[in-house]
Design a protein around this motif. Structure first.
Motif, PDB file in Angstrom:
ATOM      1  N   VAL A  21      26.737  30.389   7.489  1.00  0.00           N
ATOM      2  CA  VAL A  21      25.547  31.018   8.915  1.00  0.00           C
ATOM      3  C   VAL A  21      24.779  31.957   7.478  1.00  0.00           C
ATOM      4  O   VAL A  21      23.865  32.696   8.013  1.00  0.00           O
ATOM      5  N   ALA A  58      22.892  34.931   8.911  1.00  0.00           N
ATOM      6  CA  ALA A  58      23.064  35.785   9.638  1.00  0.00           C
ATOM      7  C   ALA A  58      23.768  37.775   9.359  1.00  0.00           C
ATOM      8  O   ALA A  58      24.286  38.253   9.853  1.00  0.00           O
ATOM      9  N   ALA A  60      24.276  40.486   6.524  1.00  0.00           N
ATOM     10  CA  ALA A  60      25.017  40.861   5.013  1.00  0.00           C
ATOM     11  C   ALA A  60      26.356  40.355   5.771  1.00  0.00           C
ATOM     12  O   ALA A  60      26.725  39.670   6.702  1.00  0.00           O
ATOM     13  N   ASP A  61      27.225  39.785   3.938  1.00  0.00           N
ATOM     14  CA  ASP A  61      28.311  39.226   4.518  1.00  0.00           C
ATOM     15  C   ASP A  61      29.664  40.061   4.846  1.00  0.00           C
ATOM     16  O   ASP A  61      29.532  40.871   4.314  1.00  0.00           O
ATOM     17  N   ILE A  62      30.111  40.479   6.171  1.00  0.00           N
ATOM     18  CA  ILE A  62      30.827  41.143   6.540  1.00  0.00           C
ATOM     19  C   ILE A  62      32.252  41.124   5.916  1.00  0.00           C
ATOM     20  O   ILE A  62      32.892  42.281   5.904  1.00  0.00           O
ATOM     21  N   GLY A  99      20.642  42.032   7.739  1.00  0.00           N
ATOM     22  CA  GLY A  99      20.193  42.553   6.923  1.00  0.00           C
ATOM     23  C   GLY A  99      19.425  40.943   6.312  1.00  0.00           C
ATOM     24  O   GLY A  99      18.305  40.511   5.613  1.00  0.00           O
ATOM     25  N   GLU A 102      16.406  41.938   8.221  1.00  0.00           N
ATOM     26  CA  GLU A 102      15.782  43.041   7.479  1.00  0.00           C
ATOM     27  C   GLU A 102      15.206  41.945   6.518  1.00  0.00           C
ATOM     28  O   GLU A 102      13.899  42.599   5.856  1.00  0.00           O
ATOM     29  N   PRO A 121      22.067  43.367  14.750  1.00  0.00           N
ATOM     30  CA  PRO A 121      22.963  43.443  15.608  1.00  0.00           C
ATOM     31  C   PRO A 121      24.744  44.569  15.118  1.00  0.00           C
ATOM     32  O   PRO A 121      25.566  44.297  15.034  1.00  0.00           O
ATOM     33  N   GLU A 122      23.806  45.061  13.745  1.00  0.00           N
ATOM     34  CA  GLU A 122      24.405  46.127  12.823  1.00  0.00           C
ATOM     35  C   GLU A 122      25.385  47.445  14.203  1.00  0.00           C
ATOM     36  O   GLU A 122      26.790  47.452  13.842  1.00  0.00           O
ATOM     37  N   LEU A 125      28.630  45.808  14.893  1.00  0.00           N
ATOM     38  CA  LEU A 125      30.006  46.126  13.890  1.00  0.00           C
ATOM     39  C   LEU A 125      30.083  47.656  13.775  1.00  0.00           C
ATOM     40  O   LEU A 125      30.563  47.965  12.130  1.00  0.00           O
ATOM     41  N   PRO A 129      21.639  49.269  10.773  1.00  0.00           N
ATOM     42  CA  PRO A 129      21.250  48.635   9.671  1.00  0.00           C
ATOM     43  C   PRO A 129      20.663  49.646   8.196  1.00  0.00           C
ATOM     44  O   PRO A 129      20.940  50.620   8.155  1.00  0.00           O
ATOM     45  N   GLY A 130      21.308  48.584   7.065  1.00  0.00           N
ATOM     46  CA  GLY A 130      21.438  49.255   5.725  1.00  0.00           C
ATOM     47  C   GLY A 130      19.898  48.802   4.710  1.00  0.00           C
ATOM     48  O   GLY A 130      20.540  49.356   3.846  1.00  0.00           O
ATOM     49  N   ARG A 252      20.093  54.689   4.457  1.00  0.00           N
ATOM     50  CA  ARG A 252      21.230  54.014   3.609  1.00  0.00           C
ATOM     51  C   ARG A 252      22.485  55.082   3.890  1.00  0.00           C
ATOM     52  O   ARG A 252      23.421  54.349   3.956  1.00  0.00           O
ATOM     53  N   ARG A 275      37.118  34.992  16.350  1.00  0.00           N
ATOM     54  CA  ARG A 275      37.092  33.930  15.853  1.00  0.00           C
ATOM     55  C   ARG A 275      37.993  33.206  15.602  1.00  0.00           C
ATOM     56  O   ARG A 275      38.753  32.243  15.097  1.00  0.00           O
ATOM     57  N   LYS A 279      40.272  29.377  17.049  1.00  0.00           N
ATOM     58  CA  LYS A 279      41.047  28.406  16.391  1.00  0.00           C
ATOM     59  C   LYS A 279      42.198  27.585  17.034  1.00  0.00           C
ATOM     60  O   LYS A 279      42.736  28.617  17.439  1.00  0.00           O
ATOM     61  N   LYS A 461      34.679  27.434  24.275  1.00  0.00           N
ATOM     62  CA  LYS A 461      33.084  27.870  23.104  1.00  0.00           C
ATOM     63  C   LYS A 461      31.769  27.001  23.958  1.00  0.00           C
ATOM     64  O   LYS A 461      30.885  28.033  23.918  1.00  0.00           O
TER      65      LYS A 461
END
Ligand code: 3H9
Length: 691
Positions: A21, A58, A60-62, A99, A102, A121-122, A125, A129-130, A252, A275, A279, A461
């Motif tokens: 992503v 998609a 920042a890497d969560i 991000g 952004e 969508p921050e 989580l 947004p940062g 920030r 997720r 699986k 899914k």
């Protein structure tokens, strides 16, 4: 290489390449920063930032969120994009989230593919947004629309983005990069000054304060105690009155503070748990899914029609079978009414509703199911009804078709044995209303074939469900745990709490509804009838005595106008005046003394009853991971997502502290039910008190 630079006819293409992503980790941030330096070289007329894998970025890497942030930080990277002396165009295909959006806001122009989705969508989580999102977005689109996007976390379509000004253009299907090049050349040749959002002011029309207030009220209500949505809204409000640098610094600081907090940890846990749950189980190997192109549903009652609608929503043709033409007509009417109400709520258009209705075909002839690849039975919950249906399905279904039951507690292995093909039988337990609720428990019987599980996960899914694989036991994961929860709610009444106190304490904790309001909504007779079929000794009769007395008096909940509460015009209008005396009589019968009960006890007893039973479910292998149990509760039982689910909540509370708390409950009049599960640190045999 996670960021590729290609110079082609004066256009520098900066491609983010981090499958699946294009999430932004340190490597991508560094790569973009380096590319922006290269953009200043002679011969570069314009820059296009684009994503590989048919998607933009998609966010920042969560996975990095649990660690110390490493430079270069995203705000710095976006400042570099914005400062670039050449025009920078974001070419947005697929998802531009968090991000990712952004970055697009740091670009000077934006073009999107028709199927793109753009959002911040921050808050989902537990963060805001940062990297300038809350400050740049209201400098580009209407600040109230920006505040709604940021505080809800919901993405918008490309068409909506164009209408609001979030993107400048929409490309033709399949031509995103070619049209982005065209756009870049036009901008470069016109020699327009770069549009830098951080340099703009937000105009404040007089109506905005009121609109912000209005939005704050609904945001607070929907947040159910979560902090991030409110913080996000406040930051957008700040953008209206504050210079960019000050707003960005505040953003920030809020981002870093929330990122380290429990709410963000809980929401990250649920993100990855959902997720992981989707699986195939680890022991299933490499099984591939069976092809499913048409689906049958047996039963056109509330569940059957909801399930049929959920398949039609996923684009599957559905054949729904009923025993009589009258029952079928009622079911088909329920389906068209369901879609009508979606049209009225603005969720779907008339033409989409018509397409979905056209996918559903009703019949009273089981032979019409003979071509179906998957058939889901959603009939009455009685073993002899299931026996009859599964005999008939075994006779008509083609070889290789999957036979599923929507049973919520019956023994799947017994149902599978009614057929000559138990390997093809699986549980698909939907939650009401089945076309709305996202949870799907996929019940794996003793003989269910691996490819049947993989297929059920695939169908889940495609129909936007959140699946969790469960083993066979009474009530599977969710309803089995609910039994322990309901027991504690009933015992709390006997020991001195009122229904309003219990409901209020649990909704303040974040539950979507209190247990007594839920009982009234679903019908007090449902549990009453189910208990009649349960073995004595398998449950605490005093835990449900108040429910039983209400059912026997005909106070069945909303449908009779009286349950725990009294209903006027479909709305709760205070406690049912007969409830206090019913509770008092039940208390005498149980021989329990009334005492003061505080809200903390209500919450802890109900939550730890869930987590403790969840521990047995884990121990018995009914659920493969504690995260699976959390996913069930968050998506099917109104558990507050920002608390991560009952198992995560217990871990956050501290398992030792949970054990101490349970030992206190075990000293109460019904303490024998508090056998400690291994998850909490017990051996399952002794009560907490005896340990
Ligand atoms: C942010 O950006 C903060 C900034 O404001 C500030 C920074 C300073 N990171 O969902 P899928 C993985 S916050 C890492 O099954 P789909 C996912 O775990 C971020 N991994 O696919 C899965 O891995 P696996 C804001 C991510 O097609 C795989 O990708 N962004 C990320 O159904 C496929 O995911 C968001 O909140 C990520 N950001 O849906 C967007 N995203 O295969 C979160 C996904 O190992 N992501 N993965 O299980 C989504 O909403 C969906 O994944 C998306 C694709 C719609 C993109």
């Amino acid at each position: 290489m996670s960021v590729e630079k290609t110079l082609c006819d004066g256009i520098l293409h900066v491609t983010i390449l981090n499958p699946p992503v294009n999430a932004l980790s340190r490597e991508e941030r560094a790569g973009i920063l380096e590319a922006m330096a290269a953009a200043e070289a002679p011969g570069v007329q314009a820059v296009i930032i684009q994503g590989a894998n048919d998607t933009f970025i998609a966010g920042a890497d969560i996975r990095e969120f649990g660690k110390e942030p490493e430079p270069p930080h995203l705000p710095e990277v976006i400042d570099a994009i914005e400062r670039c002396s050449r025009p920078v165009i974001a070419a947005i295909g697929g998802q531009a989230l968090g991000g990712g959006l952004e970055i697009a806001l740091g670009c000077h122009y934006r073009i999107a593919a028709p199927g793109a989705r753009l959002g911040l969508p921050e808050v989902t989580l537990g963060i805001v947004p940062g990297a300038g999102g809350t400050q740049r977005l209201p400098r580009l689109i209407d600040p109230i629309a920006a505040a709604a996007m940021v505080s809800s976390g919901k993405p918008v379509t490309a068409a909506k983005a164009l209408a609001s000004g979030l993107v400048d253009r929409i490309a033709q299907e399949g031509d995103l990069i070619a049209e982005a090049v065209q756009f870049a050349l036009e901008v470069a040749q016109a020699d327009l000054a770069p549009r830098r959002l951080s340099g703009r002011n937000v105009a404040e029309p007089a109506a905005q304060a009121e609109a912000f207030e209005h939005l704050a009220v609904s945001t607070r209500r929907q947040a159910r105690g979560a902090q991030a949505p409110i913080a996000a809204l406040e930051l957008v409000k700040l953008a209206v009155t504050t210079p960019f640098a000050e707003g960005a610094a505040r953003e920030r600081e809020t981002f870093l503070r929330l990122r380290a907090g429990n709410e963000a940890k809980a929401l990250r846990h649920i993100f990855f748990a959902e997720r992981a749950a989707a699986k195939p189980p680890a022991d299933i190997g490499e099984a591939s899914a069976r092809a499913v192109s048409c689906i049958g549903v047996v039963g056109a009652g509330t569940m059957g029609t909801g399930i049929a609608m959920s398949f039609a929503d996923g684009g599957f043709p559905v054949t729904i079978v009923e025993t009589t033409t009258e029952a079928l007509a009622k079911g088909m009417e329920r389906i068209s009414q369901g879609y009508q109400s979606s049209i009225e709520k603005g969720r779907i258009s008339q033409s989409v509703a018509a397409e979905r209705i056209a996918l559903v075909h009703g019949t009273t002839d089981y032979d019409d199911l003979s071509e179906c690849d998957l058939i889901v039975e959603a009939a009455f919950e009685a073993m002899d009804v299931k026996r009859d249906i599964f005999h008939r399905l075994d006779a008509v279904a083609r070889r290789g078709a999957i036979l599923a039951t929507n049973t919520s507690y019956l023994d799947l292995d017994e149902i599978a044995a009614f057929t000559s093909r138990p390997g093809d039988v699986v549980g698909m337990h939907y939650f009401s209303p089945a076309n709305v609720m996202r949870l799907l428990e996929i019940v794996r019987g003793r003989e269910t074939a691996p490819d049947v599980i993989v297929t059920a996960l695939r169908v889940a899914k495609r129909t936007a469900k959140v699946p969790v694989v469960a083993g066979v036991c009474n009530g599977f994961i969710g309803n089995r745990m609910l039994k322990a929860y309901v027991r504690e709610t009933g015992l709390l009444l006997l020991e001195g709490a009122t229904p309003e106190q219990v409901d209020t304490a649990l909704t303040r904790f974040g539950m979507a509804m209190g247990p007594f309001a839920v009982a009234d909504l679903s019908g007090i007779d449902i549990g009453y009838k189910a208990r009649k079929a349960m073995a004595p000794g398998s449950y605490e009769p005093m835990g449900t005595i108040v429910y039983d007395r209400l059912a026997e008096a005909g106070h069945l909940g909303r449908k009779t106008g009286n349950g725990f509460y009294r209903y006027e015009d479909g709305k709760a209008a205070g406690i049912n005046p007969e409830v206090p005396s019913i509770i008092a009589a039940a208390r005498r019968e149980a021989g329990v003394a009334q005492r003061e009960i505080d809200d903390a006890e209500i919450i802890d007893r109900c939550m730890f009853a869930l987590a403790n039973e969840g521990g047995f479910i884990l121990e018995e292998g009914i659920a493969a991971a504690s995260g699976d149990i959390d996913v069930v509760y968050v998506n099917g039982y109104g558990f507050p997502r920002h608390r991560g689910g009952p198992m995560f909540h217990a871990e956050q509370y501290g398992l030792e502290a949970v054990r101490d708390r349970i030992a206190q409950f075990a000293a109460g009049p019904f303490g024998k039910w508090w056998r400690l599960s291994p998850f909490i640190g017990g051996n399952g045999a002794q009560t907490a008190l005896a340990m």
